[in-house]
Design an enzyme around this catalytic site. Sequence first.
Site, PDB file in Angstrom:
ATOM      1  CD  GLU A 245      -2.619   5.196   7.124  1.00 54.55           C
ATOM      2  OE1 GLU A 245      -2.619   5.261   5.887  1.00 54.55           O
ATOM      3  OE2 GLU A 245      -1.685   4.680   7.779  1.00 54.55           O
TER       4      GLU A 245
ATOM      5  CE  LYS B 156      -0.079   3.039   4.827  1.00 52.20           C
ATOM      6  NZ  LYS B 156       0.141   3.072   6.252  1.00 52.20           N
TER       7      LYS B 156
ATOM      8  CD  GLU C 168      -3.138  -2.826   7.450  1.00 56.60           C
ATOM      9  OE1 GLU C 168      -2.014  -3.033   6.971  1.00 56.60           O
ATOM     10  OE2 GLU C 168      -3.790  -1.802   7.214  1.00 56.60           O
TER      11      GLU C 168
ATOM     12  CG  ASN D 278      -1.692   1.194   1.472  1.00 58.19           C
ATOM     13  OD1 ASN D 278      -1.778   2.053   0.586  1.00 58.19           O
ATOM     14  ND2 ASN D 278      -2.298   1.303   2.650  1.00 58.19           N
TER      15      ASN D 278
ATOM     16  CB  SER E 264       5.577  -2.295  11.846  1.00 53.87           C
ATOM     17  OG  SER E 264       5.210  -0.966  12.172  1.00 53.87           O
TER      18      SER E 264
ATOM     19  N   GLY F 238       2.915   1.849  10.733  1.00 50.99           N
ATOM     20  CA  GLY F 238       3.889   2.924  10.568  1.00 50.99           C
ATOM     21  C   GLY F 238       4.651   3.267  11.838  1.00 50.99           C
TER      22      GLY F 238
ATOM     23  CG  HIS G   9      -5.582   1.660   5.534  1.00 53.23           C
ATOM     24  ND1 HIS G   9      -5.141   2.583   6.446  1.00 53.23           N
ATOM     25  CD2 HIS G   9      -4.543   0.812   5.328  1.00 53.23           C
ATOM     26  CE1 HIS G   9      -3.883   2.299   6.779  1.00 53.23           C
ATOM     27  NE2 HIS G   9      -3.498   1.230   6.105  1.00 53.23           N
TER      28      HIS G   9
HETATM   29  P1  PGA Z   1       3.172  -0.016   7.559  1.00 53.30           P
HETATM   30  O1  PGA Z   1       1.675   0.224   7.020  1.00 53.30           O
HETATM   31  O2  PGA Z   1       3.667  -1.275   6.932  1.00 53.30           O
HETATM   32  O3  PGA Z   1       3.924   1.202   7.125  1.00 53.30           O
HETATM   33  O4  PGA Z   1       3.063  -0.132   9.047  1.00 53.30           O
HETATM   34  C1  PGA Z   1       0.803  -0.856   6.863  1.00 53.30           C
HETATM   35  C2  PGA Z   1      -0.504  -0.383   6.294  1.00 53.30           C
HETATM   36  O5  PGA Z   1      -0.988   0.677   6.666  1.00 53.30           O
HETATM   37  O6  PGA Z   1      -1.087  -1.072   5.437  1.00 53.30           O
END
Ligand code: PGA
Length: 252
Positions: free
Chosen positions: A102, A14, A170, A12, A214, A176, A100
Amino acid sequence: MSNTVRPLIAGNWKMNGLSDESGAQLKALIEKTNSIGNANCDVLICPPATFLREMSSIAAGSVVSIGGQDCHSAEKGAHTGDLSANMIADTGATYCLVGHSERRTDHNETNGMVKAKAESALASNLIAVVCVGETLEEREQGKTLTVITDQVKNSLPKGATAKNTVVAYEPVWAIGTGKTPTPSDVAEVHAHIRKDLQGILSDADNMRLLYGGSVKGSNASELMALEHVNGALVGGASLKAADFWPIVETCI
Ligand code: PGA
């Protein structure tokens, strides 16, 4: 990782990258995947919408699939700035992320909205990747499994099957941050999701359950080896082919 379920390693991107550099990274990834052919594992990249079409044409004929990061639930209409699932599919994409964390946080998306988006994705013949996950506060209050059950039951699209829908677990606090749950915590939640799905779907055992938060080259093999973990959803470590490839390699 179950032997019968074909794993999916998804990236992803983003809101990162511009078409030139991102296209170069995608080409580098495809070059590496060419060595594995169509073996054992599906690979997906979800770029920003502005260059979905370009990435779809770069990936055409390779084992890498392309997906959107979100879609609107309506087919069309007065929704300034939004994209319908049809529009995502029109770029050549074959998957779409929905729900997601976010999106749930930044855009106040509820389970009901996520479900409607996922249904719209299915109606456009996209594979929906439905994301669920608890916040740190919910985990600390011991509510993880209840929250996940609620999200799974209320975000999954009507008509979901193991072929058209993927669930990504997740934990919000792991995205992140460099923090990951312990393998036994991940295993516990994935087994719980599988059980929830068995109560809803006839082909629940074949549905792909991704872990995200992560994931990187150094922790992927331990996470991917867990039962009921059928792949990964990767943010930061998917931006560069050199970082993403070792994660893909854990599944081939
Ligand atoms: P990350 O993000 O691997 O940077 O933690 C995962 C995600 O949001 O899908």
